[in-house]
Each structure stands twice: as C-alpha cells, then as structure tokens.
Write a protein that holds these residues in place. Structure first.
Motif, PDB file in Angstrom:
ATOM      1  N   THR A 332      34.301  37.480  43.921  1.00 36.14           N
ATOM      2  CA  THR A 332      35.146  37.686  42.754  1.00 36.14           C
ATOM      3  C   THR A 332      36.553  37.142  43.030  1.00 36.14           C
ATOM      4  N   ASP A 333      37.343  37.004  41.975  1.00 41.27           N
ATOM      5  CA  ASP A 333      38.754  36.655  42.193  1.00 41.27           C
ATOM      6  C   ASP A 333      39.513  37.965  42.378  1.00 41.27           C
ATOM      7  N   GLY A 334      39.381  38.536  43.563  1.00 43.49           N
ATOM      8  CA  GLY A 334      39.928  39.866  43.846  1.00 43.49           C
ATOM      9  C   GLY A 334      41.435  39.926  43.765  1.00 43.49           C
ATOM     10  N   THR A 335      42.083  38.813  44.087  1.00 44.39           N
ATOM     11  CA  THR A 335      43.551  38.830  44.069  1.00 44.39           C
ATOM     12  C   THR A 335      44.039  39.019  42.630  1.00 44.39           C
ATOM     13  N   SER A 336      43.434  38.265  41.701  1.00 46.48           N
ATOM     14  CA  SER A 336      43.831  38.432  40.285  1.00 46.48           C
ATOM     15  C   SER A 336      43.471  39.832  39.811  1.00 46.48           C
ATOM     16  N   LEU A 337      42.322  40.321  40.251  1.00 43.98           N
ATOM     17  CA  LEU A 337      41.893  41.655  39.836  1.00 43.98           C
ATOM     18  C   LEU A 337      42.936  42.706  40.232  1.00 43.98           C
ATOM     19  N   ILE A 338      43.348  42.661  41.485  1.00 38.27           N
ATOM     20  CA  ILE A 338      44.346  43.638  41.951  1.00 38.27           C
ATOM     21  C   ILE A 338      45.653  43.463  41.177  1.00 38.27           C
ATOM     22  N   LEU A 357      40.536  45.116  50.431  1.00 34.34           N
ATOM     23  CA  LEU A 357      41.530  44.818  51.464  1.00 34.34           C
ATOM     24  C   LEU A 357      41.545  43.334  51.832  1.00 34.34           C
ATOM     25  N   TYR A 358      40.399  42.697  51.630  1.00 26.32           N
ATOM     26  CA  TYR A 358      40.303  41.262  51.910  1.00 26.32           C
ATOM     27  C   TYR A 358      41.298  40.511  51.030  1.00 26.32           C
ATOM     28  N   PHE A 359      41.443  40.990  49.794  1.00 24.04           N
ATOM     29  CA  PHE A 359      42.338  40.313  48.844  1.00 24.04           C
ATOM     30  C   PHE A 359      43.762  40.886  48.865  1.00 24.04           C
ATOM     31  N   ALA A 360      43.882  42.169  49.235  1.00 23.15           N
ATOM     32  CA  ALA A 360      45.190  42.834  49.136  1.00 23.15           C
ATOM     33  C   ALA A 360      46.230  42.210  50.059  1.00 23.15           C
ATOM     34  N   GLY A 361      45.752  41.543  51.110  1.00 25.25           N
ATOM     35  CA  GLY A 361      46.677  40.898  52.041  1.00 25.25           C
ATOM     36  C   GLY A 361      47.590  39.882  51.363  1.00 25.25           C
ATOM     37  N   LEU A 363      48.928  40.320  48.471  1.00 22.19           N
ATOM     38  CA  LEU A 363      49.770  40.993  47.472  1.00 22.19           C
ATOM     39  C   LEU A 363      50.633  42.092  48.083  1.00 22.19           C
ATOM     40  N   LEU A 364      50.929  41.958  49.374  1.00 22.25           N
ATOM     41  CA  LEU A 364      51.653  43.044  50.057  1.00 22.25           C
ATOM     42  C   LEU A 364      53.040  43.272  49.449  1.00 22.25           C
ATOM     43  N   ALA A 365      53.691  42.193  49.046  1.00 24.78           N
ATOM     44  CA  ALA A 365      55.048  42.346  48.490  1.00 24.78           C
ATOM     45  C   ALA A 365      54.982  43.101  47.157  1.00 24.78           C
ATOM     46  N   GLU A 366      54.001  42.727  46.296  1.00 26.22           N
ATOM     47  CA  GLU A 366      53.856  43.406  45.000  1.00 26.22           C
ATOM     48  C   GLU A 366      53.501  44.870  45.201  1.00 26.22           C
ATOM     49  N   LEU A 367      52.622  45.124  46.158  1.00 27.13           N
ATOM     50  CA  LEU A 367      52.210  46.510  46.403  1.00 27.13           C
ATOM     51  C   LEU A 367      53.385  47.339  46.920  1.00 27.13           C
ATOM     52  N   LYS A 368      54.263  46.714  47.669  1.00 25.99           N
ATOM     53  CA  LYS A 368      55.410  47.443  48.234  1.00 25.99           C
ATOM     54  C   LYS A 368      56.359  47.930  47.144  1.00 25.99           C
TER      55      LYS A 368
END
Ligand SMILES: NC(=O)C1=CN([C@@H]2O[C@H](COP(=O)(O)OP(=O)(O)OC[C@H]3O[C@@H](n4cnc5c(N)ncnc54)[C@H](OP(=O)(O)O)[C@@H]3O)[C@@H](O)[C@H]2O)[C@@H](O)CC1
Ligand SMILES: [K+]
Length: 502
Positions: A332-338, A357-361, A363-368
């Motif tokens: 899936t396009d997990g990065t867009s999903l998150i 978690l594979y994709f969350a790497g 988006l760390l700045a957005e998650l922060k």
C-alpha cells in the motif's frame, strides 16, 4: 523498583560510605548475610556441602563473609580462594583476614573438586568485571557450569556485564542470583536473562532514597503492583461511551488475521466499541471472524489498502484511539495513508505498529508536531530501520537507543523483544521482566497493540496503558506456558486469558 549499572552502583555505595559514614566492610557483611539467608531458606539441612568460590575484588569479599557465616551455622563449607593472597585488597582483605584469623580452612584452586559439592556459590566477579573473563576464572566458570549443581550468583553471575548483559566469552549460569541494593540492568539485556536465573534483590543498608537524592535517572522494573495501579478503573455505572472507541486500520490479502487480533484484544479487554477499517476485498473474510466489531470497508488496490478515500469514509472524531498497521503489508502507499490520517486527527492517541512503522519513518517530523500522543511499538528489526542502525547495534544498546529515539521524536516507544522496554518522550523507562517464548509467534504483537489501545481508550494515561498491557500480555504467556506448554499458546489464547484475569 529501579535498576542500575556499574557506575550507579558505585555512586550508591560511595555515597553510603562517604556521606552517611557506613563503612564498606559493614555493607559487605550485610551482603554476605543476605546471601546466606537465602541459602539457609533453600537448603535447611546443615549437612549440605557448599563450595564458595571467591575472587580478588569486593565480590570475592562477599564470598569470604558467606563462607565464614555458613561455617558458623554448621554447614559443610569448602572455600576456594581463587587468587593469590596479595591480590586481595581493601574491604575484601579485611574479611579475608577475619576468615584466616578464625583459622577456617581454604582449598587450593588447583584442588577444586566441585563434584563433591551440592551447592556452589559464585563470588568470583561482580559489577567490577571488565572485558573477557581471564584465567583462572575462565576455567573455573566452565567447571561451575558443567558441575550440574545448584548455583547461587553473588550480586551478578560472574562474566555477565552489569551494564548491558553482554557475555563476551563465558559466564556462570546461575539458578538464583542474590543481588544487592538494586537489580542490575544486565539482568534484562542481551544474554543476561539466560544466566541470572531467579533474581532476589536484598537490602544491605544502602538507603533506597539516595537514587532520588543523587537525581540518578534510572530505568525501573515493571512489577505487578505497578501494572495493577496502571490498569484503567471502570466505574460500575459506566456505559460503552465511557470506555472509548478504538479504530484499527490494517489488513491486506496476505494478512487477514492481524487486524482481527488487535480488534479482539481491544474489545475483549474493555474497549466500549471497536471499529475495523480493512480493504473491502478482505472484508467478507474478516467480518465473520469478528462480528463483535463495527466495520468500515476501505477502497482497495490489489488486496491492499488505498489511501485515497480514508478521509471521506472515516469520521475520525468518533474515536479515542487510532491504531494503524496490523496486517497492513507493504503493497500500500502507507506514507500517504498515515499523512491522510494525521490530517484528520485532532488529539486522539495514534498507535503505529507493524508495517505502519515501515512507513512512519518518513513522517517523523509531522508526527512530532501532532497534538495527540503517538505510540510506536517496534520489534528490534523495525527499531533498527527507524533509527538507521543495525539490529546488532539496537540489541547492544536497547535502553539508550529507545531513550534517544523517543526523546528526539516526541513519541512513546515500546521496544519489543525478550524483556521489552517502555520509554516516554521525556525519557522515563521501564523494563518488563515478564514473558516467555510462548509470545514468539506471529500475532502476539497485534494482541499487545490491541491491549494498549483498549486501555488508552478506557482512560489510562499512555504510559500506564503501556505498563498494564505489557504486564498482562507477558503474564498470560507465562501462565499459559506453565499450564499447557509454551509451544502451543496462540494469540487468541492470550486474549482469552487476559480477558478473564484483569
Ligand atoms: N563497598 C562496596 O562497594 C560493596 C560492593 N559489594 C560487592 O562488590 C562487587 C564489586 O566489587 P569490585 O568493584 O571490587 O569488583 P569485582 O566485581 O569484585 O571485580 C573486581 C576484580 O575482578 C577482577 N577482574 C575484572 N575483570 C576481570 C576479568 N574480565 N577477568 C578476570 N578478572 C577480572 C579485577 O582484577 P584487576 O582487573 O584489578 O586485575 C578485580 O580483582 C559487587 O558486585 C558486590 O558483590 C558488596 O560487598 C556490597 C558493598
Ligand atoms: K558473582
């Protein structure tokens, strides 16, 4: 209870001796007395033959006290002083002299006959170990391990590094470790758990409040009392709206079980409502397995979630906790999903697990900058990828890597593995000493994530939800492993046990 490494133990000992004025020889006497108390409880028969092996440092000093006191209580003792007399110094020398002044017997290292002993006490090396174990200790440790006797380790099994559990060439395999003041970090890291056996932590008159007084930032050991206190309370008048609504986003054609385990774990341990958002192509398979849940079938591309419609179909304001990742897969396009999910969330707790978690790497700045709490639950491989390290580097520095990552990215981190570590964004840490190989099975992690989401939704603070979830998950595995065997415990068994014993 806190756990400590070598430097912190030295600080505590030094503070007690220098600032409080309690001499080191008294601490050593207390340490020896603490060990024999345990031995006498386990082996009340005074005819028991006990071999005490003592090294040259303070760990050896404890050994001299132990041998003398056991003689006085009438045991059949054999003290093997494993170093030249001249090498014994300081407090250990005082107790060596006391032993000699009492004209009690010692045996030569070259004559060691461990076959004649029933119990072996390892006082060779303690927290002062550096580098590979050298001779004569190397050969003695081999002898201890092959003697097939009941072995007590004094403070720490000789050869185990107290800071990180590393065993470079050999270490004593203890049945029981009687440790002083605080358990050592090395008991729960790397190879340490394979050597310590049962851990008994004893008081030797080092006041516990020194940890706070010296502002030592030590990790803590998760215990039953903490887990009980961490479990969210349920008011008797509670209705489903009060116990939260969990959303689980995941699943793909390859992984239809994972989101179901997470959802069931959440619902069966108290969440008021659980909704499963899965690709519409697997919906007909997933739904009959988890009819207790609500469903949002999502647009699907070749059996994997498509990010496109999630903002349109899901009303995120309905949920207290959003889990993304169980069974998600990598097609899936997990990065867009998150990113889409993050755009919709306001302050809900966001748990990212498995392939999430594979994709969350990325988006760390957005998650922060996200207002709500974020929880990552990586296993060592996922942690390595997130932190840009090798798995070896993660495993050799579990506490440090977790603390650094959680602090840098403002997330709650559960680093899984044998002896998982919970870390808050501000750097507080707990090690979970429970759990066994029954959890070494696909689906265990999905269950754990469901428990975390369940407890958060029922009102627990994130760190409490993590503590309670880790404890109950691991405790269930231990209990079921004993009742049946660790071979056959399934993720659904864990859920069933936890739901009946909360
Ligand atoms: N007052 C206190 O502080 C109290 C401390 N207590 C006790 O003291 C312990 C810590 O004592 P410690 O610091 O003296 O170190 P310890 O573990 O005995 O080892 C040092 C000796 O080992 C040797 N050695 C090192 N590495 C080695 C290797 N790889 N291979 C071979 N040899 C090696 C080293 O030799 P060296 O390197 O100097 O040649 C030195 O001789 C602690 O665990 C607790 O049991 C309790 O009594 C309570 C009060
Ligand atoms: K030891």
């Amino acid at each position: 209870m806190y756990i400590a490494g070598r430097a912190e133990m030295q600080l505590l000992d030094q503070h007690t001796m220098r600032e409080i004025g309690l001499p080191g020889v008294v601490l050593m006497e207390n340490a020896g007395a603490a060990v024999i108390k345990e031995v006498m409880k386990d082996f009340p028969d005074k005819k028991t033959k006990i071999a005490v092996l003592a090294g040259s440092g303070n760990n050896g000093g404890d050994g001299f006290v132990i041998a003398r006191r056991l003689y006085d209580f009438g045991y059949d003792v054999m003290l093997i002083c494993c170093v030249e007399e001249e090498a014994i110094r300081g407090d250990a020398r005082v107790h060596y002299n006391v032993y000699k002044n009492r004209r009690l017997p010692t045996e030569e290292v070259k004559d060691v006959q461990l076959e004649n002993a029933e119990v072996i006490i390892d006082a060779l090396l303690g927290t002062g170990l550096t580098g590979e174990v050298r001779e004569p200790f190397y050969s003695l440790i081999k002898k201890i391990n092959s003697a097939n006797k009941y072995v007590y380790a004094v403070d720490i099994p000789s050869g185990v590094n107290s800071n990180n559990g590393e065993v470079l060439n050999t270490a004593v395999k203890a049945d029981k470790t009687v440790t002083f003041v605080l358990p050592k970090k090395g008991f729960y890291l790397q190879q340490g758990p394979q050597y310590v056996g049962e851990v008994i932590c004893t008081d030797i008159s080092v006041p516990p409040h020194i940890v706070e007084e010296l502002q030592l930032e030590l990790p803590r050991l998760l215990d039953v009392k903490m887990a009980d206190a961490a479990l969210p309370k349920r008011p008797a008048h509670g209705h489903k709206g009060m116990f939260g609504h969990v959303l689980v986003i995941g699943g793909c054609r390859q992984y239809v079980g994972a989101p179901v385990y997470t959802a069931k774990a959440a619902f069966h341990t108290g969440a008021g409502l659980v909704t499963l958002a899965v690709p519409e192509s697997i919906y007909p398979i997933v739904a009959p397995q988890s009819s207790e849940c609500l469903f949002i079938p999502l647009q699907d591309k070749d059996g994997a979630l498509s990010a496109a419609d999630i903002s349109q179909v899901v009303d995120f304001s309905a949920f207290q906790t959003v889990v993304l990742g169980p069974g998600l897969g990598r097609q899936t396009d997990g990065t867009s999903l998150i990113r889409h999910v993050l755009d919709e969330l306001t302050d809900q707790t966001f748990v990212i697990d498995a392939d999430g978690l594979y994709f969350a790497g990325h988006l760390l700045a957005e998650l922060k900058t996200y207002k709500g709490n974020v929880i990552f639950t990586p296993h060592p491989g996922e942690m390595a990828r997130l932190a840009g390290l090798s798995v070896k580097e993660v495993e050799e520095n579990r506490l440090e890597v977790a603390k650094q990552f959680a602090g840098a990215h403002g997330i709650y981190l559960l680093l899984k593995g044998h002896r998982s570590i919970i870390t808050t964004p501000s750097g507080e840490q707990w090690i979970n000493p429970f759990g066994n190989d029954a959890l070494g099975k696909g689906g265990s992690g999905d269950v754990l994530t469901g428990l975390i989401a369940s407890f958060v939704s029922q009102g627990a603070e994130v760190k409490d939800a993590l503590l309670a979830a880790c404890y109950h998950h691991a405790h269930a595995a231990e209990q079921l492993g004993t009742k049946w065997s660790t071979y056959g415990v399934l993720p659904l068994d864990i859920i069933d046990y936890v739901r009946k014993t909360l």
